[in-house]
Design a protein around this motif. Structure first.
Motif, PDB file in Angstrom:
ATOM      1  N   GLN A 146       0.845  -1.193   0.000  1.00 25.22           N
ATOM      2  CA  GLN A 146       0.000   0.000   0.000  1.00 25.22           C
ATOM      3  C   GLN A 146       0.878   1.239   0.000  1.00 25.22           C
ATOM      4  OE1 GLN A 146      -2.039   1.246   3.664  1.00 25.22           O
ATOM      5  NE2 GLN A 146      -3.972   1.220   2.525  1.00 25.22           N
ATOM      6  N   VAL A 201      -8.910 -10.212   0.060  1.00 26.45           N
ATOM      7  CA  VAL A 201      -8.592  -9.460  -1.152  1.00 26.45           C
ATOM      8  C   VAL A 201      -9.569  -8.299  -1.329  1.00 26.45           C
ATOM      9  CG1 VAL A 201      -8.401  -9.596  -3.661  1.00 26.45           C
ATOM     10  CG2 VAL A 201      -7.620 -11.502  -2.247  1.00 26.45           C
ATOM     11  N   ASP A 202      -9.040  -7.137  -1.763  1.00 25.45           N
ATOM     12  CA  ASP A 202      -9.847  -5.925  -1.995  1.00 25.45           C
ATOM     13  C   ASP A 202     -10.484  -5.382  -0.722  1.00 25.45           C
ATOM     14  OD1 ASP A 202      -9.309  -5.993  -4.735  1.00 25.45           O
ATOM     15  OD2 ASP A 202     -11.010  -7.315  -5.128  1.00 25.45           O
ATOM     16  N   GLU A 236      -9.607  -2.913   1.046  1.00 22.09           N
ATOM     17  CA  GLU A 236      -9.636  -1.453   1.077  1.00 22.09           C
ATOM     18  C   GLU A 236     -10.912  -0.882   0.453  1.00 22.09           C
ATOM     19  OE1 GLU A 236      -5.452  -1.243  -0.626  1.00 22.09           O
ATOM     20  OE2 GLU A 236      -5.534   0.560   0.627  1.00 22.09           O
ATOM     21  N   SER A 237     -11.482  -1.641  -0.492  1.00 20.25           N
ATOM     22  CA  SER A 237     -12.707  -1.166  -1.140  1.00 20.25           C
ATOM     23  C   SER A 237     -13.951  -1.534  -0.346  1.00 20.25           C
ATOM     24  CB  SER A 237     -12.815  -1.770  -2.552  1.00 20.25           C
ATOM     25  OG  SER A 237     -12.936  -3.181  -2.490  1.00 20.25           O
ATOM     26  N   ARG A 290     -13.079  -8.116   7.823  1.00 18.81           N
ATOM     27  CA  ARG A 290     -12.209  -8.215   6.653  1.00 18.81           C
ATOM     28  C   ARG A 290     -10.906  -8.951   6.982  1.00 18.81           C
ATOM     29  NH1 ARG A 290     -11.421  -2.098   5.166  1.00 18.81           N
ATOM     30  NH2 ARG A 290     -11.220  -2.060   7.438  1.00 18.81           N
TER      31      ARG A 290
END
Length: 233
Positions: free
Chosen positions: A72, A92-93, A95-96, A108
């Protein structure tokens, strides 16, 4: 090494930063020794921990889909941006799917990720960032750009030194995720920017004012004790 004042980025040239710059400018030998310690210690630890890193990599791949490492963009000395190395502890993903700040019981986080975070094993790969010069063992934790953009003039002084693997603020706020549990993404960002970040910066700025090799070594070992459960008031 510390740049000359004239060569600092324009956004850092203010009266508040100047106070901290003058303090560090008198300690250039200590700053050189800091770098020597960082490179030598990180190199030794990278060799010693390589079997552990291999084992963790296998566990991460077995636990969930995705890469072994989490990369990141973060901000370090003089506002330079770099891609930090951490073991991936989230899906995975991630952050979204929510805030860039992780909260306690964050759904998460993967199963193995919880263990890695608890003992800060996810940060072992940052030894690579230390050797590369983007980080140091002790210093202000590297933030993402959107939080650095909220820095006050005085907070910009923390960018005079490399971002750190640990700090006094990291020790004091090691349970930060618990404070944000149950909050919405918007609330998390607001609380972090208006309350947590300013409090953490008090410790970060005090560390610069009182900078010495001895104080950094103490913080280094205090972090180990904190990870093992020791509480500091």
């Amino acid at each position: 090494m510390l740049k000359t004042w004239d060569n600092l980025p324009d956004f850092m040239k203010n009266e508040e930063v100047r106070e901290y710059y003058d303090i560090l400018n008198k300690k250039r030998i200590s700053l050189f020794l800091k770098r020597v310690f960082d490179v030598s210690m990180a190199s030794v630890m990278l060799v010693l921990f390589s079997p552990v890193m291999g084992g963790i990599a296998i566990l991460i791949k077995r636990d969930s889909k995705g890469t072994v490492f989490f990369r990141q963009e973060r901000v370090t000395t003089y506002g330079k941006k770099f891609r930090i190395h951490k073991f991936r502890t989230m899906v995975v993903d991630a952050e979204s799917m929510g805030s860039q700040v992780t909260v306690d019981n964050d759904d998460r986080v993967t199963k193995i990720g919880n263990t890695l975070r608890k003992y800060r094993l996810d940060e072992i790969p940052q030894l690579l960032d230390i050797i590369a010069g983007n980080m140091s063992f002790v210093g202000t934790r590297p933030e993402v750009s959107k939080y650095v953009e909220k820095y006050t003039n005085e907070m910009m002084a923390t960018l005079l030194l490399p971002a750190g693997l640990t700090s006094e603020a990291s020790i004091r706020f090691k349970d930060e995720a618990e404070l944000l549990e149950g909050k919405s993404e918007q609330e998390i960002d607001e609380i972090y920017i208006t309350k947590l970040l300013p409090e953490k910066m008090k410790y970060n700025l005090a560390s610069i004012r009182n900078y010495s090799i001895g104080s950094e070594i103490r913080t280094f070992f205090r972090t180990g004790f904190a990870v093992l459960g020791k509480e500091y008031d």
